[in-house]
Scaffold this active site. Sequence first.
Site, mmCIF file in Angstrom:
data_model
loop_
_atom_site.group_PDB
_atom_site.id
_atom_site.type_symbol
_atom_site.label_atom_id
_atom_site.label_comp_id
_atom_site.label_asym_id
_atom_site.label_seq_id
_atom_site.Cartn_x
_atom_site.Cartn_y
_atom_site.Cartn_z
ATOM 1 N N TRP A 110 -15.313 55.095 -14.716
ATOM 2 C CA TRP A 110 -16.002 56.805 -14.063
ATOM 3 C C TRP A 110 -16.965 57.018 -15.040
ATOM 4 O O TRP A 110 -17.269 58.308 -15.044
ATOM 5 C CB TRP A 110 -14.247 57.248 -13.917
ATOM 6 N N ASP A 138 -13.185 64.880 -17.977
ATOM 7 C CA ASP A 138 -13.079 64.774 -16.443
ATOM 8 C C ASP A 138 -11.317 64.037 -16.555
ATOM 9 O O ASP A 138 -11.096 63.219 -16.617
ATOM 10 C CB ASP A 138 -13.833 63.393 -16.011
ATOM 11 N N LYS A 165 -6.493 63.447 -6.035
ATOM 12 C CA LYS A 165 -5.295 62.922 -6.485
ATOM 13 C C LYS A 165 -4.399 64.040 -6.515
ATOM 14 O O LYS A 165 -3.028 63.569 -6.487
ATOM 15 C CB LYS A 165 -6.136 61.990 -7.753
HETATM 16 C C1 LIG Z 1 -11.663 59.881 -8.372
HETATM 17 C C2 LIG Z 1 -12.524 60.122 -9.101
HETATM 18 C C3 LIG Z 1 -13.913 60.536 -9.793
HETATM 19 C C4 LIG Z 1 -14.755 61.190 -8.551
HETATM 20 O O1 LIG Z 1 -14.159 62.428 -7.640
HETATM 21 P P1 LIG Z 1 -14.890 62.219 -5.964
HETATM 22 O O2 LIG Z 1 -14.162 63.697 -6.014
HETATM 23 O O3 LIG Z 1 -14.805 61.784 -5.110
HETATM 24 O O4 LIG Z 1 -16.447 62.853 -6.570
HETATM 25 C C5 LIG Z 1 -14.235 60.943 -10.429
HETATM 26 N N1 LIG Z 1 -13.505 60.808 -11.646
HETATM 27 C C6 LIG Z 1 -12.534 60.469 -12.109
HETATM 28 C C7 LIG Z 1 -11.866 60.326 -13.082
HETATM 29 C C8 LIG Z 1 -11.414 59.792 -10.981
HETATM 30 O O5 LIG Z 1 -10.121 59.400 -10.789
#
Ligand SMILES: *Cc1c(COP(=O)(O)O)cnc(C)c1O
Length: 362
Positions: free
Chosen positions: A103, A173, A197
């Site tokens: 990521w 993030d 998530k």
């Molecule tokens: C799932 C995830 C993303 C991507 O998320 P989307 O909403 O599908 O764009 C980005 N960063 C992390 C750490 C993730 O787990």
Amino acid sequence: MANRAYNFNAGPAALPLEVLRQAQEQFVEFEGTGMSLMEMSHRGKVYESVHYEAEKLLRELAGIPDGYKVLFLQGGASTQFAMVPMNLAAPGRKAAYVHTGAWAGKAIKEAKLFSEVAIAASTEADAFMRIPSADELNIPDNAAYLHLTSNETIGGTQWAEYPDTGSVPLVADMSSDILCRPLNVSQFGLIYAGAQKNLGPSGVTIVIVREDLIGQPAQPVPTMLQFATHAKSDSLYNTPPTFAVYMVNLVLKWLKDKGGTAAMERINREKAGLLYQEIDGSGGFYRGCAQAGSRSLMNVTFRMANEELEKQFVKESEAAGFVGLKGHRDVGGLRASIYNAVPLESVQALASFMRDFKQRNG
Ligand SMILES: *Cc1c(COP(=O)(O)O)cnc(C)c1O
């Protein structure tokens, strides 16, 4: 509920059963309005109360101080990979990134489209199976910001403590670990997280941003991709993802009811502890991927002696009612995603399945 799966999906992921039930109850008719929430204007009082309540709950649960805006955006965390540099990059200043895996790598790729990038640290030499220590970070003095990925969902690593970046704004993030433990928001310039998530369904992305970082971007940025647009209009510049915001509202109420982030951390530590104990006590039958000290509370990644055995594990686990244990195709092996909404009972069942599988195949 007899036929509810042991859901270890990485994302979208398990939601609290209580939340699903409440949404079901309110689905066709929302609070005596004669229609579902999805059928009404986002400019009306009913939706607005859901929207502002979600913000208030998030402020309370995450401890967001004055001086920060909360935004509900679309486009997923992946759009934030671009929106952050588009809005925060500045000419002559580097955007600094910590490279910890899949990521972080995607965030870096987007940043390079809009800014000069400095890699403050990378753990690629260790196959991204650890988080760097604070003294490994090399942050250029006048960096526009430092970006890190709080939890690497695919590798299964997580920052145990965030680094002090001084006057350089820290951007994180937190897509896969927001509200998994208490948070000190004032340490950050900006936090973003896709909801699917740890916060709700897919379709909405949360951004928490310090007000002094919401300015006129140094480069031309489309209106919809400017933080200022959404900050000025309380995320009602255009039609927000109303149903997703409603679901986040319900998840936040559930979280508050459970005792908030401190209670969540206790139970998350218990859940993760059960699985890591199974791995560490297996005499090498299971091998944890992440290094000690970098292990994630949210995504437990592990391998076995060979791919055949891993395949057999996945197959037998599915037959026993477990879902989502196959590791990400980039890393292989196995992964149990145990976000806030995954009940302790599911994790206890998995620990016992792991012990049993080892006994039969070890
Ligand atoms: C799932 C995830 C993303 C991507 O998320 P989307 O909403 O599908 O764009 C980005 N960063 C992390 C750490 C993730 O787990």
